[in-house]
Scaffold this active site. Structure first.
Site, mmCIF file in Angstrom:
data_model
loop_
_atom_site.group_PDB
_atom_site.id
_atom_site.type_symbol
_atom_site.label_atom_id
_atom_site.label_comp_id
_atom_site.label_asym_id
_atom_site.label_seq_id
_atom_site.Cartn_x
_atom_site.Cartn_y
_atom_site.Cartn_z
ATOM 1 N N ASP A 117 40.115 45.086 46.612
ATOM 2 C CA ASP A 117 39.182 45.126 47.748
ATOM 3 C C ASP A 117 39.599 44.172 48.872
ATOM 4 O OD1 ASP A 117 35.553 45.204 48.102
ATOM 5 O OD2 ASP A 117 37.209 46.126 49.172
ATOM 6 N N ASP A 119 36.572 37.579 50.216
ATOM 7 C CA ASP A 119 35.395 38.121 49.519
ATOM 8 C C ASP A 119 35.642 38.145 48.011
ATOM 9 O OD1 ASP A 119 33.391 41.191 49.665
ATOM 10 O OD2 ASP A 119 32.863 39.106 49.200
ATOM 11 N N LYS A 153 35.080 37.695 44.241
ATOM 12 C CA LYS A 153 33.886 37.645 43.386
ATOM 13 C C LYS A 153 34.209 38.455 42.135
ATOM 14 C CE LYS A 153 32.104 41.493 46.123
ATOM 15 N NZ LYS A 153 31.010 42.026 46.925
ATOM 16 N N ASN A 172 35.296 42.028 42.311
ATOM 17 C CA ASN A 172 36.615 42.369 42.882
ATOM 18 C C ASN A 172 37.758 41.935 41.993
ATOM 19 O OD1 ASN A 172 35.505 43.479 45.106
ATOM 20 N ND2 ASN A 172 35.601 41.645 46.366
HETATM 21 C C1 LIG Z 1 35.863 46.895 43.838
HETATM 22 C C2 LIG Z 1 36.140 48.380 43.905
HETATM 23 N N1 LIG Z 1 36.081 48.924 42.533
HETATM 24 C C3 LIG Z 1 37.207 49.367 41.952
HETATM 25 N N2 LIG Z 1 38.325 49.411 42.695
HETATM 26 C C4 LIG Z 1 39.500 49.822 42.133
HETATM 27 C C5 LIG Z 1 39.615 50.217 40.797
HETATM 28 C C6 LIG Z 1 38.418 50.219 39.981
HETATM 29 C C7 LIG Z 1 38.397 50.652 38.637
HETATM 30 C C8 LIG Z 1 37.212 50.621 37.917
HETATM 31 C C9 LIG Z 1 37.200 51.107 36.555
HETATM 32 C C10 LIG Z 1 38.287 51.488 35.819
HETATM 33 N N3 LIG Z 1 37.845 51.896 34.607
HETATM 34 N N4 LIG Z 1 36.493 51.770 34.572
HETATM 35 C C11 LIG Z 1 36.075 51.284 35.778
HETATM 36 C C12 LIG Z 1 36.036 50.144 38.502
HETATM 37 C C13 LIG Z 1 36.021 49.728 39.824
HETATM 38 C C14 LIG Z 1 37.196 49.772 40.584
HETATM 39 C C15 LIG Z 1 40.952 50.585 40.301
HETATM 40 O O1 LIG Z 1 41.168 50.914 39.119
HETATM 41 N N5 LIG Z 1 42.015 50.532 41.148
HETATM 42 C C16 LIG Z 1 41.912 50.181 42.448
HETATM 43 C C17 LIG Z 1 40.649 49.824 42.989
HETATM 44 C C18 LIG Z 1 40.467 49.476 44.332
HETATM 45 C C19 LIG Z 1 41.591 49.507 45.272
HETATM 46 C C20 LIG Z 1 41.173 48.976 46.630
HETATM 47 C C21 LIG Z 1 42.072 47.953 47.155
HETATM 48 C C22 LIG Z 1 42.022 49.391 47.726
HETATM 49 C C23 LIG Z 1 35.126 49.094 44.804
HETATM 50 C C24 LIG Z 1 33.723 48.917 44.193
HETATM 51 C C25 LIG Z 1 35.197 48.498 46.189
HETATM 52 C C26 LIG Z 1 35.480 50.565 44.851
#
Ligand SMILES: C[C@@H](Nc1nc2c(c3cc(-c4cn[nH]c4)ccc13)C(=O)N=C/C2=C\CC1CC1)C(C)(C)C
Length: 320
Positions: A173, A155, A157, A160
């Site tokens: 993700d 997935d 994109k 991610n």
């Molecule tokens: C794609 C994902 N978005 C995110 N997943 C992770 C972030 C993350 C950080 C920001 C961000 C940081 N600063 N401003 C925005 C925006 C979106 C994030 C992060 O820092 N560390 C681990 C993450 C994910 C770990 C996952 C493998 C277990 C969804 C939408 C699915 C929650």
């Protein structure tokens, strides 16, 4: 990353007065939680600071009852197993450890403080060739590592692909990733682009419409080459400012994909066009494999390997 960074290491004196090192897993109380960074389908990712070390992490919180009710336990275990396999690469979000309380599961992960690559792309409208080459190379290097460890992301994109404080990428993700059965692979983890093509079971999962590979739509199968189809869509999108296959609804998007109905905007850089044309091919066998992508003229000048992760990220410039 130093050993003590992730888990709680405590030096103590035992009852016989001998110094002893205790590894204590941390819990919710050891962190002060900050803002919500992202919402998954059955999880929330929050910024958090370790109260003792003041280090910042992202903590993915999963509601146990919801996971069980929605029968997502399998996905949670796939994500954890996948993250535990992919700990040695700078381009992959690292899972330090997990803990739970009566209500939730907690994954303690790298904080990618730059957020999603998609956010920057929307702000810039499009990236210039230099930025596309740099970010494309980092994404490809991370895909190469994943595939060598027997993992297909499925997935990929721009949402991610996250960015850290050095503006280097971190892919995230993995809840819908596929772990290749070690018994069935040729062991080296490289080579066969069709590795992972299921024969017996019909594949249930389909990624995000705009990046789904044709083989997943026609014969319900994902393979390593499916990640390279998504990579081709991402390279196109960085330079064009939009994905190659986009329609009013998912079904029409799928029709465009299986019909290979896409066109390059005027002025699309010719080397990038040649590369994308060799990735967006319907037959996964003839899709350019990673080694050939790395040696494609579009990536001339890229030093593959550790150097790619030590160099300064280029300042984001739009491709006008
Ligand atoms: C794609 C994902 N978005 C995110 N997943 C992770 C972030 C993350 C950080 C920001 C961000 C940081 N600063 N401003 C925005 C925006 C979106 C994030 C992060 O820092 N560390 C681990 C993450 C994910 C770990 C996952 C493998 C277990 C969804 C939408 C699915 C929650």
């Amino acid at each position: 990353k130093e050993k003590g960074a992730a888990t709680g290491i405590r030096q103590e004196i035992d009852q016989n007065g001998r110094p002893v090192t205790r590894v204590v897993k941390k819990g919710v109380k050891d962190f002060s939680f900050g803002r919500t960074l992202g919402e998954g389908s059955y999880s929330t990712v929050l910024a958090a600071t370790d109260r003792q070390t003041l280090r910042e992490y992202a903590i993915k919180v999963l509601d146990k009852r919801h996971i069980i009710k929605e029968k997502k336990v399998k996905y949670v275990n796939i994500e954890k197993d996948t993250l535990n396999r992919l700990t040695e690469h700078p381009g992959i979000v690292r899972l330090y450890y997990t803990f739970q309380d009566e209500r939730s599961l907690y994954f303690v992960l790298d904080l990618a403080s730059g957020g999603e690559l998609l956010g920057f792309l929307k702000k810039m409208t499009s990236f210039d060739v230099e930025c596309t080459r740099f970010y494309g190379a980092q994404i490809l290097d991370a895909i190469d590592y994943m595939h060598s460890r027997g993992v297909i992301h499925r997935d990929l994109k721009p949402e991610n692909v996250l960015l850290d404080d050095q503006m280097h990428i971190k892919i995230t993700d993995f809840g819908t990733a596929k772990i290749l059965d070690p018994k069935k692979t040729n062991g080296t983890g490289s080579g066969d682009p069709l590795e992972g093509m299921e024969t017996e079971r019909a594949q249930s999962f389909v990624g995000t419409a705009e990046y789904v590979s044709p083989e997943l739509l026609t014969d319900k199968n994902a393979c390593k080459a499916s990640d390279l189809w998504a990579f081709g869509c991402i390279i196109y999108q960085l330079l064009a400012g939009r994905p190659p296959f986009k329609a009013a609804n998912e079904y029409q998007t799928f029709q465009k994909i299986v019909g290979l109905e896409y066109a390059f905007p005027d002025g699309f850089p010719s080397l990038a066009k040649d590369l994308v044309e060799r990735l967006l091919v319907l037959d996964p066998i003839t899709r350019l494999p990673i080694e050939h992508i790395k040696s494609h003229p579009f990536f001339d000048g890229i030093v593959w390997g550790k150097g790619l992760w030590k160099q300064k990220a280029p300042r984001l410039k739009a491709y006008v």
